[in-house]
Design a protein around this motif. Structure first.
Motif, PDB file in Angstrom:
ATOM      1  N   THR A 159       0.666  -1.157   0.009  1.00 46.86           N
ATOM      2  CA  THR A 159      -0.107   0.043  -0.087  1.00 46.86           C
ATOM      3  C   THR A 159       0.708   1.111   0.219  1.00 46.86           C
ATOM      4  O   THR A 159       1.901   1.269   0.280  1.00 46.86           O
ATOM      5  N   ILE A 160       0.336   2.375  -0.426  1.00 49.42           N
ATOM      6  CA  ILE A 160       0.802   3.559  -0.194  1.00 49.42           C
ATOM      7  C   ILE A 160       1.542   4.094   1.282  1.00 49.42           C
ATOM      8  O   ILE A 160       2.591   4.570   1.434  1.00 49.42           O
ATOM      9  N   THR A 161       0.427   3.517   1.987  1.00 49.67           N
ATOM     10  CA  THR A 161       0.899   3.649   3.536  1.00 49.67           C
ATOM     11  C   THR A 161       2.196   3.091   3.759  1.00 49.67           C
ATOM     12  O   THR A 161       3.142   3.466   4.463  1.00 49.67           O
ATOM     13  N   ALA A 162       2.464   1.582   3.509  1.00 55.35           N
ATOM     14  CA  ALA A 162       3.537   0.935   3.923  1.00 55.35           C
ATOM     15  C   ALA A 162       4.656   1.424   3.035  1.00 55.35           C
ATOM     16  O   ALA A 162       5.693   1.578   3.599  1.00 55.35           O
ATOM     17  N   LEU A 163       4.632   1.959   1.770  1.00 52.96           N
ATOM     18  CA  LEU A 163       5.730   2.713   1.111  1.00 52.96           C
ATOM     19  C   LEU A 163       6.012   3.749   1.627  1.00 52.96           C
ATOM     20  O   LEU A 163       7.234   3.949   2.057  1.00 52.96           O
ATOM     21  N   ALA A 164       5.200   4.438   2.293  1.00 47.71           N
ATOM     22  CA  ALA A 164       5.647   5.868   2.835  1.00 47.71           C
ATOM     23  C   ALA A 164       6.291   5.467   4.075  1.00 47.71           C
ATOM     24  O   ALA A 164       7.278   6.276   4.334  1.00 47.71           O
ATOM     25  N   ALA A 165       5.691   4.420   5.027  1.00 45.22           N
ATOM     26  CA  ALA A 165       6.674   4.126   6.109  1.00 45.22           C
ATOM     27  C   ALA A 165       7.946   3.737   5.851  1.00 45.22           C
ATOM     28  O   ALA A 165       8.781   3.903   6.626  1.00 45.22           O
ATOM     29  N   MET A 166       8.254   2.871   4.983  1.00 47.16           N
ATOM     30  CA  MET A 166       9.662   2.414   4.466  1.00 47.16           C
ATOM     31  C   MET A 166      10.198   3.663   3.886  1.00 47.16           C
ATOM     32  O   MET A 166      11.607   3.635   4.526  1.00 47.16           O
ATOM     33  N   MET A 167       9.836   4.750   3.388  1.00 46.29           N
ATOM     34  CA  MET A 167      10.414   5.731   2.956  1.00 46.29           C
ATOM     35  C   MET A 167      10.823   6.556   4.202  1.00 46.29           C
ATOM     36  O   MET A 167      11.854   7.207   4.191  1.00 46.29           O
ATOM     37  N   ASP A 168      10.148   6.586   5.188  1.00 46.16           N
ATOM     38  CA  ASP A 168      10.473   7.286   6.426  1.00 46.16           C
ATOM     39  C   ASP A 168      11.504   6.450   7.179  1.00 46.16           C
ATOM     40  O   ASP A 168      12.489   7.307   7.604  1.00 46.16           O
ATOM     41  N   GLU A 169      11.465   5.408   7.033  1.00 40.77           N
ATOM     42  CA  GLU A 169      12.617   4.367   7.774  1.00 40.77           C
ATOM     43  C   GLU A 169      14.019   4.862   7.040  1.00 40.77           C
ATOM     44  O   GLU A 169      15.116   5.159   7.501  1.00 40.77           O
ATOM     45  N   ILE A 170      13.973   4.846   5.644  1.00 36.81           N
ATOM     46  CA  ILE A 170      15.082   5.165   4.848  1.00 36.81           C
ATOM     47  C   ILE A 170      15.730   6.509   5.039  1.00 36.81           C
ATOM     48  O   ILE A 170      16.872   6.727   5.371  1.00 36.81           O
ATOM     49  N   ASP A 171      14.501   7.509   5.097  1.00 37.29           N
ATOM     50  CA  ASP A 171      14.983   8.878   5.387  1.00 37.29           C
ATOM     51  C   ASP A 171      15.429   9.219   6.871  1.00 37.29           C
ATOM     52  O   ASP A 171      16.825   9.807   6.963  1.00 37.29           O
ATOM     53  N   ARG A 172      14.964   8.497   7.825  1.00 40.06           N
ATOM     54  CA  ARG A 172      15.793   8.478   9.259  1.00 40.06           C
ATOM     55  C   ARG A 172      17.006   8.022   9.209  1.00 40.06           C
ATOM     56  O   ARG A 172      17.787   8.613  10.258  1.00 40.06           O
ATOM     57  N   ALA A 173      17.299   7.206   8.490  1.00 38.26           N
ATOM     58  CA  ALA A 173      18.622   6.562   8.638  1.00 38.26           C
ATOM     59  C   ALA A 173      19.540   7.171   7.556  1.00 38.26           C
ATOM     60  O   ALA A 173      20.722   6.796   7.292  1.00 38.26           O
ATOM     61  N   ASP A 174      19.206   8.281   7.044  1.00 38.28           N
ATOM     62  CA  ASP A 174      20.011   9.122   6.189  1.00 38.28           C
ATOM     63  C   ASP A 174      20.515   8.368   4.926  1.00 38.28           C
ATOM     64  O   ASP A 174      21.818   8.429   4.427  1.00 38.28           O
ATOM     65  N   ALA A 175      19.692   7.562   4.263  1.00 35.39           N
ATOM     66  CA  ALA A 175      19.943   6.777   3.446  1.00 35.39           C
ATOM     67  C   ALA A 175      19.061   7.157   2.194  1.00 35.39           C
ATOM     68  O   ALA A 175      18.175   7.959   2.340  1.00 35.39           O
ATOM     69  N   ARG A 176      19.558   6.549   1.111  1.00 35.97           N
ATOM     70  CA  ARG A 176      18.574   6.608  -0.249  1.00 35.97           C
ATOM     71  C   ARG A 176      17.900   5.620  -0.718  1.00 35.97           C
ATOM     72  O   ARG A 176      18.466   4.226  -0.221  1.00 35.97           O
ATOM     73  N   LEU A 177      17.200   5.879  -1.808  1.00 37.38           N
ATOM     74  CA  LEU A 177      16.369   4.401  -2.450  1.00 37.38           C
ATOM     75  C   LEU A 177      16.692   4.429  -3.751  1.00 37.38           C
ATOM     76  O   LEU A 177      16.620   5.607  -4.259  1.00 37.38           O
ATOM     77  N   LEU A 178      16.808   3.559  -4.367  1.00 37.66           N
ATOM     78  CA  LEU A 178      17.194   3.619  -5.883  1.00 37.66           C
ATOM     79  C   LEU A 178      16.232   1.957  -6.308  1.00 37.66           C
ATOM     80  O   LEU A 178      16.523   1.154  -5.752  1.00 37.66           O
ATOM     81  N   ALA A 179      15.153   2.468  -7.028  1.00 37.20           N
ATOM     82  CA  ALA A 179      14.350   1.678  -7.830  1.00 37.20           C
ATOM     83  C   ALA A 179      14.971   1.273  -9.152  1.00 37.20           C
ATOM     84  O   ALA A 179      14.822   2.244 -10.260  1.00 37.20           O
ATOM     85  N   CYS A 180      15.579   0.156  -9.385  1.00 37.21           N
ATOM     86  CA  CYS A 180      16.452  -0.046 -10.516  1.00 37.21           C
ATOM     87  C   CYS A 180      15.446  -0.315 -11.675  1.00 37.21           C
ATOM     88  O   CYS A 180      16.101  -0.040 -12.972  1.00 37.21           O
ATOM     89  N   ALA A 181      14.466  -0.717 -11.684  1.00 31.41           N
ATOM     90  CA  ALA A 181      13.651  -1.064 -12.724  1.00 31.41           C
ATOM     91  C   ALA A 181      12.415   0.066 -13.049  1.00 31.41           C
ATOM     92  O   ALA A 181      11.645  -0.181 -14.058  1.00 31.41           O
ATOM     93  N   GLU A 182      12.564   1.225 -12.304  1.00 32.75           N
ATOM     94  CA  GLU A 182      11.557   2.264 -12.521  1.00 32.75           C
ATOM     95  C   GLU A 182      11.933   3.527 -12.651  1.00 32.75           C
ATOM     96  O   GLU A 182      13.124   3.743 -11.994  1.00 32.75           O
ATOM     97  N   ALA A 183      11.378   4.428 -12.910  1.00 31.01           N
ATOM     98  CA  ALA A 183      11.832   5.618 -13.014  1.00 31.01           C
ATOM     99  C   ALA A 183      11.753   6.315 -11.467  1.00 31.01           C
ATOM    100  O   ALA A 183      11.160   5.986 -10.643  1.00 31.01           O
ATOM    101  N   LEU A 184      12.860   7.197 -11.276  1.00 33.66           N
ATOM    102  CA  LEU A 184      13.109   7.776 -10.101  1.00 33.66           C
ATOM    103  C   LEU A 184      11.731   8.742  -9.772  1.00 33.66           C
ATOM    104  O   LEU A 184      11.231   9.497 -10.452  1.00 33.66           O
ATOM    105  N   LEU A 185      11.449   8.278  -8.371  1.00 35.87           N
ATOM    106  CA  LEU A 185      10.235   9.370  -7.845  1.00 35.87           C
ATOM    107  C   LEU A 185      10.766  10.797  -7.822  1.00 35.87           C
ATOM    108  O   LEU A 185      11.745  11.179  -7.242  1.00 35.87           O
TER     109      LEU A 185
END
Length: 125
Positions: free
Chosen positions: A75-101
């Motif tokens: 869900t968008i909520t689960a994705l948002a929660a994971m984005m928050d985890e990544i952001d809080r860790a000062d990390a980045r996310l790369l989706a290799c098979a999709e366009a960057l958000l």
């Protein structure tokens, strides 16, 4: 840059798991990232996601490599929660098979999760 590869399939599918892993590994190699860990989940059991979250909280990951955003949650909520985890860790996310958000969408997801107090409510089992 320390990279962690996370892959997920809705059903056990070794060929698809290998394809996802290879896409992420290729992206890491092209960008000269050091892969410091990997995890995979099949179906609804999310022990690999729990491993990813532990590594993020330990702050030993700089970037999370996935093939597509749906890997992080159904869900968008689960994705948002994971984005928050990544952001809080000062990390980045790369989706290799999709366009960057775009940054505006990422900001919107982070705002959503923080306003609704969803941080820490990530489905991991």
């Amino acid at each position: 840059m320390r990279a962690f590869i996370y892959t997920r399939n809705a059903e056990p599918n070794p060929a698809q798991q290998r394809r996802q892993y290879e896409q992420c590994k290729t992206a890491a190699e092209q960008r000269h990232y050091q892969v410091v860990g990997t995890a995979h989940d099949d179906g609804h059991h999310r022990s690999g996601l729990a491993t990813l979250i532990e590594r993020l909280r330990a702050r030993d990951i700089d970037i999370v490599l996935i093939t597509d955003y749906a890997c992080l949650g159904p869900t968008i909520t689960a994705l948002a929660a994971m984005m928050d985890e990544i952001d809080r860790a000062d990390a980045r996310l790369l989706a290799c098979a999709e366009a960057l958000l775009p940054p505006t969408i990422l900001d919107m997801l982070l705002t959503l999760v923080r306003r609704q107090g969803l941080s820490g409510e990530i489905e991991s089992s």
